[in-house]
Design a protein around this motif. Structure first.
Motif, PDB file in Angstrom:
ATOM      1  N   ILE A 341       4.364   8.666   6.951  1.00  0.00           N
ATOM      2  CA  ILE A 341       3.848   9.408   5.751  1.00  0.00           C
ATOM      3  C   ILE A 341       2.358   7.641   6.399  1.00  0.00           C
ATOM      4  O   ILE A 341       3.138   6.820   6.758  1.00  0.00           O
ATOM      5  N   ASP A 342       1.603   8.132   7.006  1.00  0.00           N
ATOM      6  CA  ASP A 342       0.174   7.393   7.915  1.00  0.00           C
ATOM      7  C   ASP A 342      -0.221   6.709   5.942  1.00  0.00           C
ATOM      8  O   ASP A 342      -0.816   6.611   5.229  1.00  0.00           O
ATOM      9  N   LEU A 343      -0.015   4.685   6.089  1.00  0.00           N
ATOM     10  CA  LEU A 343       0.287   4.168   4.705  1.00  0.00           C
ATOM     11  C   LEU A 343      -1.448   3.859   4.078  1.00  0.00           C
ATOM     12  O   LEU A 343      -1.961   3.568   3.924  1.00  0.00           O
ATOM     13  N   ASN A 344      -2.776   3.877   5.418  1.00  0.00           N
ATOM     14  CA  ASN A 344      -3.527   3.593   5.597  1.00  0.00           C
ATOM     15  C   ASN A 344      -4.462   4.589   5.995  1.00  0.00           C
ATOM     16  O   ASN A 344      -5.879   4.399   5.009  1.00  0.00           O
ATOM     17  N   LEU A 347      -6.200   9.436   0.802  1.00  0.00           N
ATOM     18  CA  LEU A 347      -6.001  10.787   0.637  1.00  0.00           C
ATOM     19  C   LEU A 347      -6.821  10.735  -0.809  1.00  0.00           C
ATOM     20  O   LEU A 347      -6.720   9.766  -1.723  1.00  0.00           O
ATOM     21  N   ARG A 357       1.703  13.867  -3.103  1.00  0.00           N
ATOM     22  CA  ARG A 357       1.601  13.830  -1.334  1.00  0.00           C
ATOM     23  C   ARG A 357       1.033  11.992  -1.803  1.00  0.00           C
ATOM     24  O   ARG A 357       1.236  11.866  -1.207  1.00  0.00           O
ATOM     25  N   ILE A 358      -0.055  11.847  -3.079  1.00  0.00           N
ATOM     26  CA  ILE A 358      -0.815  10.762  -3.344  1.00  0.00           C
ATOM     27  C   ILE A 358       0.505   9.452  -3.725  1.00  0.00           C
ATOM     28  O   ILE A 358       0.848   8.316  -3.468  1.00  0.00           O
ATOM     29  N   GLU A 360       3.393   9.703  -3.662  1.00  0.00           N
ATOM     30  CA  GLU A 360       4.817   8.693  -2.593  1.00  0.00           C
ATOM     31  C   GLU A 360       3.637   8.003  -1.751  1.00  0.00           C
ATOM     32  O   GLU A 360       4.403   7.041  -1.341  1.00  0.00           O
ATOM     33  N   GLN A 361       2.783   8.563  -1.290  1.00  0.00           N
ATOM     34  CA  GLN A 361       2.204   7.405  -0.659  1.00  0.00           C
ATOM     35  C   GLN A 361       1.187   6.263  -1.262  1.00  0.00           C
ATOM     36  O   GLN A 361       2.076   5.016  -0.844  1.00  0.00           O
ATOM     37  N   ARG A 365       3.273   2.306  -0.374  1.00  0.00           N
ATOM     38  CA  ARG A 365       2.351   1.833   0.033  1.00  0.00           C
ATOM     39  C   ARG A 365       2.349   0.313  -0.803  1.00  0.00           C
ATOM     40  O   ARG A 365       2.608  -1.342   0.050  1.00  0.00           O
ATOM     41  N   THR A 406      -6.292   7.614  -2.887  1.00  0.00           N
ATOM     42  CA  THR A 406      -5.910   6.336  -2.701  1.00  0.00           C
ATOM     43  C   THR A 406      -5.879   5.194  -2.220  1.00  0.00           C
ATOM     44  O   THR A 406      -5.288   4.345  -3.599  1.00  0.00           O
ATOM     45  N   SER A 432      -6.388  -2.170   1.624  1.00  0.00           N
ATOM     46  CA  SER A 432      -5.463  -1.441   1.471  1.00  0.00           C
ATOM     47  C   SER A 432      -3.976  -1.801   0.864  1.00  0.00           C
ATOM     48  O   SER A 432      -3.226  -2.890   1.934  1.00  0.00           O
TER      49      SER A 432
END
Length: 469
Positions: A341-344, A347, A357-358, A360-361, A365, A406, A432
């Protein structure tokens, strides 16, 4: 000559004699004890400034989101408004729970152990020793009345500064027993203690993890169960040896116990004539235990190379790559590989609800609750809209001020989520996974996945010392 140590370390400190060094460290220890005593006094005064807001002691417990009376010391000590604890903890650089213990100990000493409190304030007893006594009197079972706490105080205060910690602990426990408030210990009577006490237990210290990745287990079982377990472990150890395991006997017995836990043959029950679910090998399906391990990796040519040390979300501990490899090599271990998962990445989801999915991100993060100095794992936290979501914005044709995206979400444990919603604490996103918090009294903190950093200027000079009581 001692004063030279107050500045940067240099030739003056190196030139001190052995006697001068001892005098210097003794002075510093006295200053440390004095500061700890002052801190207790100031913590109690902070509590004095924040009594519960409700008139009726029990009513506020039923009002969602409101401050309720927080009993953090024994009977007879004043109650404290819940939300004041977090700001004191943040200023001290400790968690809200640790600040709660500090205030509770201070109130317990001042109101229920006054002799010991006076000894601390006079410098005769170190604050940490007095706090160890307060912890016992606060959490004694059954609870100590104010009179009982006073009895403990009268017996302990005079000697608390002259005996060792272990002896002090024994003295406090014995004093409580002599007051006839401690529950009777049937096991102390070898004749019939077993008739009124069940000593069976299985205890796993999940908070004490060895560097080798092991935990300690202690148990007391029925005689038949203990003999059965011993035979099962002996059989399991022999089976592992026959399969080629080079591990010593004790290690194989420990491995066999883990195998028993995973297969849980005792749960192969008949329910209304139906067999429990079984796996392909005929054994009961093992209960799933999920561990989240994270390892950084780099690419060398066409090969991916993982670092030898990673992070285990459960307990926020380090884990070795070799340990994970060993766990995954077990034939009954289910390994799930999730996509990276791209933390940057930003979403977004329409509406207020946060999709998995959000969630989890954000959990990956933030790692923990993002309130200053809080360490509760993010997976156990609420996901908060930093800028509140407006449910009427879309219907009224206005831009949504608090979108589900995000950059507008953060992990907050339930306690600090309530604090943010129902108190003057405020925070904002500055990058972020980076947040700036502002306390009700204007103290500011920067919080990211590496921890908390105060961003206030230095305290002004000339702060008066607490008055002695």
């Amino acid at each position: 000559m001692i004063e030279a140590l107050a500045g940067p370390r240099g030739a003056e400190a190196e030139d001190l004699s052995a006697s001068a060094l001892l005098a210097a460290i003794k002075e510093r220890k006295a200053a440390e004890d004095r500061a700890a005593a002052d801190q207790l006094d100031l913590a109690a005064r902070w509590a004095d400034l924040h009594p519960p807001e409700s008139i009726h002691a029990a009513a506020s417990f039923t009002v969602p989101g409101c401050e309720h009376e927080e009993p953090i010391a024994g009977e007879g000590a004043p109650l404290v408004a819940e939300f004041c604890v977090a700001e004191l903890g943040a200023v001290l650089g400790i968690s809200t729970t640790a600040a709660k213990r500090l205030i509770g100990d201070a109130l317990e000493l001042r109101h229920r152990l006054p002799r010991l409190w006076a000894q601390v304030q006079s410098g005769a007893v170190p604050a940490w020793r007095a706090r160890s006594v307060a912890e016992v009197t606060i959490h004694a079972t059954p609870a100590l009345t104010r009179e009982a706490a006073g009895w403990v105080d009268s017996q302990v205060a005079a000697v608390a500064g002259r005996i060792g910690p272990a002896q002090l602990d024994r003295l406090v426990a014995e004093t409580i027993k002599r007051h006839d408030l401690a529950p009777p210990d049937p096991a102390a009577d070898p004749e019939d203690g077993y008739l009124s006490m069940d000593p069976r237990h299985v205890t796993i210290d999940t908070q004490d993890v060895h560097y080798a990745g092991t935990m300690r287990l202690e148990a007391e079982l029925d005689l038949a169960d203990a003999l059965d377990l011993d035979r099962a472990l002996a059989h399991g150890a022999a089976t592992l040896a026959a399969l080629g395991s080079p591990a010593p006997l004790d290690a194989r017995r420990a491995k066999a116990l883990g195998d028993l836990a995973r297969t849980q043959t005792a749960l192969d029950l008949h329910t209304q004539g139906h067999l429990a679910k079984q796996s392909s090998d005929g054994l009961p399906v093992a209960r799933e235990v999920v561990l989240h391990a994270h390892f950084d990796a780099t690419t060398v040519g066409e090969q991916t190379v993982f670092r030898p040390t990673g992070r285990l979300e459960e307990g926020q501990r380090l884990v070795l790559l070799d340990q994970v490899k060993a766990w995954c090599a077990d034939t009954r271990t289910k390994v799930t590989i999730k996509p990276v998962i791209d933390l940057n990445a930003e979403l977004t989801s329409p509406g207020y609800d946060i999709p998995d999915r959000i969630r989890e991100q954000v959990a990956l993060r933030d790692a923990t609750c993002v309130f200053p100095y809080c360490s509760r794992p993010a997976r156990a936290c609420d996901i908060d809209h930093v800028i509140p979501h407006d449910p009427d914005a879309d219907a009224e044709g206005r831009p949504q001020p608090g979108p589900t995206t995000t950059s507008n979400l953060a992990a907050l444990c339930r306690r600090h989520h309530r604090l943010k919603t129902h108190s003057p604490w405020r925070y904002a996103v500055t990058g972020s996974g980076t947040f700036k918090w502002t306390s009700p009294h204007g103290h500011r903190y920067r919080r990211d996945r590496t921890g908390t950093t105060p961003i206030d200027p230095a305290s002004p000079p000339g702060i008066p010392r607490p008055r002695r009581r």
